[in-house]
Design a protein around this motif. Structure first.
Motif, mmCIF file in Angstrom:
data_model
loop_
_atom_site.group_PDB
_atom_site.id
_atom_site.type_symbol
_atom_site.label_atom_id
_atom_site.label_comp_id
_atom_site.label_asym_id
_atom_site.label_seq_id
_atom_site.Cartn_x
_atom_site.Cartn_y
_atom_site.Cartn_z
ATOM 1 N N SER A 149 45.584 0.282 -38.880
ATOM 2 C CA SER A 149 46.418 -0.674 -39.580
ATOM 3 C C SER A 149 46.197 -0.610 -41.089
ATOM 4 C CB SER A 149 46.097 -2.095 -39.091
ATOM 5 O OG SER A 149 46.772 -3.051 -39.874
ATOM 6 N N ALA A 150 47.291 -0.799 -41.843
ATOM 7 C CA ALA A 150 47.209 -0.823 -43.307
ATOM 8 C C ALA A 150 46.921 -2.228 -43.820
ATOM 9 C CB ALA A 150 48.512 -0.308 -43.908
ATOM 10 N N PHE A 151 46.866 -3.198 -42.934
ATOM 11 C CA PHE A 151 46.630 -4.588 -43.332
ATOM 12 C C PHE A 151 45.188 -4.746 -43.803
ATOM 13 C CE2 PHE A 151 46.208 -9.229 -42.410
ATOM 14 C CZ PHE A 151 47.277 -9.659 -43.172
ATOM 15 N N GLU B 60 43.909 -9.088 -49.475
ATOM 16 C CA GLU B 60 45.051 -9.991 -49.627
ATOM 17 C C GLU B 60 44.607 -11.407 -49.972
ATOM 18 O OE1 GLU B 60 48.226 -9.842 -46.902
ATOM 19 O OE2 GLU B 60 48.211 -7.657 -46.705
ATOM 20 N N ALA B 61 43.531 -11.870 -49.326
ATOM 21 C CA ALA B 61 43.018 -13.206 -49.641
ATOM 22 C C ALA B 61 42.597 -13.282 -51.099
ATOM 23 C CB ALA B 61 41.845 -13.549 -48.723
ATOM 24 N N ASP B 62 41.947 -12.230 -51.586
ATOM 25 C CA ASP B 62 41.512 -12.191 -52.981
ATOM 26 C C ASP B 62 42.714 -12.172 -53.927
ATOM 27 O OD1 ASP B 62 39.456 -11.745 -55.129
ATOM 28 O OD2 ASP B 62 40.544 -9.859 -55.329
ATOM 29 N N MET B 63 43.743 -11.413 -53.581
ATOM 30 C CA MET B 63 44.940 -11.338 -54.419
ATOM 31 C C MET B 63 45.622 -12.705 -54.524
ATOM 32 S SD MET B 63 46.487 -7.704 -53.071
ATOM 33 C CE MET B 63 47.923 -7.662 -54.138
ATOM 34 N N MET B 64 45.689 -13.438 -53.413
ATOM 35 C CA MET B 64 46.358 -14.729 -53.436
ATOM 36 C C MET B 64 45.546 -15.756 -54.224
ATOM 37 S SD MET B 64 48.895 -13.562 -51.996
ATOM 38 C CE MET B 64 49.837 -15.019 -52.397
ATOM 39 N N ARG B 65 44.232 -15.686 -54.137
ATOM 40 C CA ARG B 65 43.405 -16.596 -54.920
ATOM 41 C C ARG B 65 43.583 -16.338 -56.421
ATOM 42 N NH1 ARG B 65 37.772 -16.263 -51.376
ATOM 43 N NH2 ARG B 65 38.475 -17.567 -49.641
ATOM 44 N N ARG B 66 43.610 -15.065 -56.796
ATOM 45 C CA ARG B 66 43.776 -14.736 -58.210
ATOM 46 C C ARG B 66 45.154 -15.156 -58.715
ATOM 47 N NH1 ARG B 66 43.762 -9.385 -58.905
ATOM 48 N NH2 ARG B 66 43.273 -8.712 -56.782
ATOM 49 N N ILE C 99 41.863 -11.913 -37.747
ATOM 50 C CA ILE C 99 41.522 -11.278 -39.022
ATOM 51 C C ILE C 99 41.902 -12.119 -40.235
ATOM 52 C CG2 ILE C 99 41.730 -8.976 -38.009
ATOM 53 C CD1 ILE C 99 44.432 -8.725 -39.507
ATOM 54 N N ALA C 100 42.665 -13.194 -40.019
ATOM 55 C CA ALA C 100 43.080 -14.023 -41.149
ATOM 56 C C ALA C 100 43.546 -15.379 -40.635
ATOM 57 C CB ALA C 100 44.198 -13.352 -41.945
ATOM 58 N N ARG C 101 43.576 -16.325 -41.556
ATOM 59 C CA ARG C 101 44.140 -17.642 -41.282
ATOM 60 C C ARG C 101 45.148 -17.923 -42.385
ATOM 61 N NH1 ARG C 101 43.822 -23.163 -42.257
ATOM 62 N NH2 ARG C 101 43.595 -24.530 -40.425
ATOM 63 N N ASP D 121 35.529 -2.591 -42.662
ATOM 64 C CA ASP D 121 35.307 -2.854 -44.084
ATOM 65 C C ASP D 121 36.481 -3.578 -44.738
ATOM 66 O OD1 ASP D 121 37.159 -0.830 -44.116
ATOM 67 O OD2 ASP D 121 36.006 0.531 -45.390
ATOM 68 N N ALA D 122 37.568 -3.764 -43.985
ATOM 69 C CA ALA D 122 38.722 -4.502 -44.515
ATOM 70 C C ALA D 122 38.655 -5.983 -44.162
ATOM 71 C CB ALA D 122 40.022 -3.911 -43.968
ATOM 72 N N MET D 123 37.748 -6.344 -43.272
ATOM 73 C CA MET D 123 37.644 -7.732 -42.820
ATOM 74 C C MET D 123 36.984 -8.602 -43.878
ATOM 75 S SD MET D 123 38.864 -8.057 -39.689
ATOM 76 C CE MET D 123 37.991 -9.353 -38.798
ATOM 77 N N VAL D 124 37.379 -9.862 -43.922
ATOM 78 C CA VAL D 124 36.690 -10.849 -44.733
ATOM 79 C C VAL D 124 35.920 -11.740 -43.764
ATOM 80 C CG1 VAL D 124 38.763 -12.315 -44.787
ATOM 81 C CG2 VAL D 124 36.931 -12.694 -46.426
#
Length: 279
Positions: free
Chosen positions: A52-54, A59-65, A171-173, A197-200
């Motif tokens: 998966s490319a997800f 993404e979480a970091d991008m949205m916070r910034r 993998i996300a909420r 390594d893509a997981m938070v």
């Protein structure tokens, strides 16, 4: 006399519209440039990554910034939805995927969440329950599943299917950024397979089976974790989905034992970013 800045100089409507057209064209060109970089990224990933490319951590970091730098008259809802569509669409270009969604908590609310976060380019596949979503994601290579992050009427412990090593995980909420009156406010878990390594891993999600459970017990551990509990007929028990700060499952287990419950099993079934809330 100081020279007037552009913002101090009166402009005609025609001038202002030209400025808007210039900005619109610049944004379009930047999107095309982003596409060229993604094209190069696809070539690199063929030799360095698979699956998966997800990327939930990124993404979480991008949205916070996005939230931290946002200002001005443009509503945050609009800025977030635009960036979400850009991210999801280019992710789909890298590795096509579908979004499987459980509609049992409400068709409109789940569709709002899916479209807000993934746009209209990514195919949307409706399902009548969380178990069906998990099964569809399990049979796919890189699809995503959306299930409500709360108990729904008649739903069993669908997360039990995530306990196996080869199974997809939470993998996300969503939403990544919570706030009052969010246009896609329903809390949703995202299920898929992604590279480790893509997981938070700020928040861990555990499947916990207990006996000696009472419904009132949820309140006892609510200060430690978010809990979804459904009845488990075996041993007068319950199946729990526990979302807790990384490393906090022991405190939850101790609290459960302290109220007279017996823990029959625990399994890590995913993780996600810590809930990020703005006023």
């Amino acid at each position: 006399m100081a020279k007037a800045s552009r913002s101090d100089t009166p402009s005609s409507l025609a001038d202002l519209r030209k400025e808007i057209d210039r900005i619109d064209e610049a944004m379009h060109r930047l999107l095309l440039e982003r596409g060229e970089i993604i094209d190069r990224l696809i070539s690199v990933k063929k030799t360095q990554e698979s699956g998966s490319a997800f990327r939930p951590a990124r993404e979480a970091d991008m949205m916070r910034r996005l939230v931290q730098r946002h200002k001005g008259i443009l509503p945050l809802d609009t800025a977030e939805s635009i960036l979400r569509v850009i991210i999801a669409t280019f992710t789909h270009v890298q590795a096509p995927f579908s979004v499987h969604a459980d509609l049992s908590a409400g068709d409109a609310m789940m569709r709002d969440s899916a479209r807000f976060h993934f746009g209209f380019t990514v195919p949307f596949v409706p399902h009548a329950g969380a178990a069906s979503v998990v099964a569809a994601v399990s049979e796919s290579k890189g699809d995503l599943g959306l299930v409500p992050a709360f108990a729904t009427a008649g739903a069993g412990p669908w997360w039990a299917a995530l306990e196996f090593d080869a199974a997809p995980k939470i993998i996300a909420r969503l939403p990544f950024v919570e706030r009052p009156n969010h246009p896609a406010a329903m809390p949703v878990f995202v299920i898929s397979r992604v590279a480790a390594d893509a997981m938070v891993t700020e928040t861990e999600v555990w499947s916990v089976r207990v006996s000696g459970w009472k419904a009132a017990s949820v309140g006892t551990i609510a200060e430690l974790a978010d809990v979804i509990a459904v009845p488990d007929r075996a041993f007068d028990g319950a199946a729990l989905l526990v979302s807790v700060e990384r490393g906090g499952i022991k405190a939850v287990s101790d609290a459960l034992v302290g109220i007279g419950a017996s823990i029959r099993s625990t399994a890590l079934v995913g993780s996600h970013a810590t809930r990020y809330t703005v006023p």
